[in-house]
Write an enzyme that holds these catalytic residues in place. Sequence first.
Site, PDB file in Angstrom:
ATOM      1  N   GLY A 298      -5.224   3.922  -3.216  1.00  0.00           N
ATOM      2  CA  GLY A 298      -4.263   4.717  -3.991  1.00  0.00           C
ATOM      3  C   GLY A 298      -2.912   4.900  -3.304  1.00  0.00           C
ATOM      4  O   GLY A 298      -1.972   5.419  -3.909  1.00  0.00           O
ATOM      5  N   GLY A 299      -2.787   4.517  -2.029  1.00  0.00           N
ATOM      6  CA  GLY A 299      -1.499   4.592  -1.330  1.00  0.00           C
ATOM      7  C   GLY A 299      -1.061   5.994  -0.939  1.00  0.00           C
ATOM      8  O   GLY A 299       0.107   6.215  -0.624  1.00  0.00           O
TER       9      GLY A 299
ATOM     10  N   SER B 210      -1.711   2.672   5.100  1.00  0.00           N
ATOM     11  CA  SER B 210      -2.272   1.632   4.227  1.00  0.00           C
ATOM     12  C   SER B 210      -1.241   0.572   3.836  1.00  0.00           C
ATOM     13  O   SER B 210      -1.596  -0.429   3.222  1.00  0.00           O
ATOM     14  CB  SER B 210      -2.870   2.260   2.961  1.00  0.00           C
TER      15      SER B 210
ATOM     16  N   VAL C 114      -9.771   6.341  -4.898  1.00  0.00           N
ATOM     17  CA  VAL C 114     -11.174   6.574  -4.556  1.00  0.00           C
ATOM     18  C   VAL C 114     -11.503   5.944  -3.186  1.00  0.00           C
ATOM     19  O   VAL C 114     -12.310   6.469  -2.425  1.00  0.00           O
ATOM     20  CB  VAL C 114     -12.054   5.991  -5.691  1.00  0.00           C
ATOM     21  N   GLY C 115     -10.832   4.850  -2.858  1.00  0.00           N
ATOM     22  CA  GLY C 115     -11.120   4.152  -1.594  1.00  0.00           C
ATOM     23  C   GLY C 115     -10.805   5.001  -0.379  1.00  0.00           C
ATOM     24  O   GLY C 115     -11.661   5.243   0.475  1.00  0.00           O
ATOM     25  N   GLY C 116      -9.579   5.493  -0.291  1.00  0.00           N
ATOM     26  CA  GLY C 116      -9.164   6.290   0.870  1.00  0.00           C
ATOM     27  C   GLY C 116      -9.820   7.650   0.861  1.00  0.00           C
ATOM     28  O   GLY C 116     -10.365   8.093   1.869  1.00  0.00           O
TER      29      GLY C 116
ATOM     30  N   HIS D 234      -8.936  29.688  -4.159  1.00  0.00           N
ATOM     31  CA  HIS D 234      -8.038  29.303  -3.073  1.00  0.00           C
ATOM     32  C   HIS D 234      -6.731  30.095  -3.154  1.00  0.00           C
ATOM     33  O   HIS D 234      -6.481  30.821  -4.128  1.00  0.00           O
ATOM     34  CB  HIS D 234      -7.811  27.789  -3.034  1.00  0.00           C
TER      35      HIS D 234
ATOM     36  N   TYR E 207      -8.236  17.759   9.458  1.00  0.00           N
ATOM     37  CA  TYR E 207      -8.901  16.979   8.394  1.00  0.00           C
ATOM     38  C   TYR E 207      -8.312  15.569   8.368  1.00  0.00           C
ATOM     39  O   TYR E 207      -7.110  15.391   8.180  1.00  0.00           O
ATOM     40  CB  TYR E 207      -8.665  17.692   7.063  1.00  0.00           C
TER      41      TYR E 207
ATOM     42  N   TYR F  25      -5.844  14.382   5.812  1.00  0.00           N
ATOM     43  CA  TYR F  25      -4.464  14.872   5.932  1.00  0.00           C
ATOM     44  C   TYR F  25      -3.897  14.262   7.212  1.00  0.00           C
ATOM     45  O   TYR F  25      -3.548  14.952   8.161  1.00  0.00           O
ATOM     46  CB  TYR F  25      -4.417  16.402   5.979  1.00  0.00           C
TER      47      TYR F  25
END
Length: 506
Positions: A84-85, A92, A153-155, A261, A444, A447
Amino acid sequence: FDQVSFLQCFSLHPLQSNSTSKSITTRKDPTYISLLQSSIQNLRFLNTSSPSPQLIVTPVNPSQIQAAIVCSQKLGVHVRVRSGGHDYEGLSYVSQMPFIIIDLRNMRSVEVDVEKESAWVETGATLGELYYAISQKSKVLGFPAGSCPTVGVGGQVSGGGFGTIFRKYGLAADNVIDAKIVDVNGKVLDRKAMGEDLFWAIRGGGGASFGVIFAWKFVLVPVPPTVTVFEVGKTIEEDATMLLYKWQNVAHKLHEDLFLHAVTGVVTSSSSLANKTISISFGGLYLGKIEKLLPSIQESFPELGLTRESCTEMSWIQSVLYFAGFSQDGSPEVLLNRTQSSRSFFKAKSDYVMEPISQTALQGLWNKLIEDETSYLILTPYGGVMSQISDSATPFPHRGGNMYQIQYMVTWDSEEENNQKINWMRELYDYMAPYVSRFPRAAYMNYRDLDLGRNYVINTTYAQASVWGLKYFRGNFKRLVKVKTASDPANFFWNEQSFPVLSPGR
Ligand code: FDA
């Protein structure tokens, strides 16, 4: 880089179908720039001085990925994999070494099996495409991944992936039951063939160190036909500091059906001396109806003052639209749009909070945030099922003991501001050091933050990589390095934050 030889190698690859020409875009092609730039999210990396790829492969099937991997190694060119970049540091699609991109945008089928409550999803799909496909098949199934529909979805899944229902169902990565990857030898492996170590590593350790993941099999999760979203906004003058102080103690202990949140923002104010103040929006999703939510919040967090008027009932897919910033009454087809409506320059960081932060320290935080009105924080409560999953179940180690996660964000509009904004973010991060997790100060991985440490050379040592690796992965870092060493011993899949390869005998 010998492009002609690459093209020849690619087209002659035994597994190759005859659609080669459409799957490779070189610098000479008129579509090269738009293809490269279309999924770049952080404008810091969308400029002519960022190194660009020699060519972009957009595979339409696994054998084209295999060909790209085999030929890149043969010709000694580096590979970056993009879904998704959205990588915060552009890993990426930017590299200091001559490189090609394997961009998975053309492999994005989503096959939902309602009866088995599972889905095979190609990694070039966005979260929006995944959520849309699920909603077309069922009103009572969902998936616990992030809120932004253009994220790949990949990253996301290979780095963890959390969203509004993760307190009940865990991370996206916790809900993967099979995967398909092209490894460094150009082999297609599923869970059985890759083995449990590699399957463990790609569910939170990031895919980029290990190969090209081209499909995930997910367990879909039950969602009720009606959910409730709500929002209460307060400024500091309206006692938001006290509310946030209380929120810290409450939010991670709430029932797992409830996600609450807090998002801060700098706003103009006539009642503040500085003419600016901090507003905090307490927003949430409840997996049920208003009539059950209200008494439960009244009991656990009466200070929030949540009323029926601030709540709206809707379906789960409408809540996806709502949290993505769309009208919940609009068509869910907007989720299929793969480009963000607005993009900016940004720098972000993350922290984990294990003890409540005092109101005095929060006041100091507001003073810092007020210096930059494009800054904001997203505070995400943990607890629920997140505390029940062991730290080593997947590479993502931030489970029990964490009250909440903070994401710090600052945005801007022009390259000239880069240094000033990035330095400001570093000062903010320094200010927060005494109040957040320590030894290591956890972060994380999704991020991504290269300030935490980076590999400058291919053969970075274990000790050097530990500087950033322990922050993202804590006690799981060592196992990740071992899996990397076994699966990619020559360190072909290298990047600025890929796992190092142990030298023989270690
Ligand atoms: P991208 O394609 O840039 O890849 C990211 C990394 O994964 C790179 O290292 C890349 O090489 C590698 N990679 C990608 N596809 C791969 C594949 N198929 N095989 C192997 N390696 C692969 N996170 C979250 O948990 N919850 C949230 O709600 C959000 N929201 C959010 C909003 C916005 C606007 C942004 C920019 C980011 C988020 N994120 C997030 C963070 C997001 O999860 C993170 O940036 C992901 O890595 C993005 O995945 P992409 O595939 O889009 O990125």
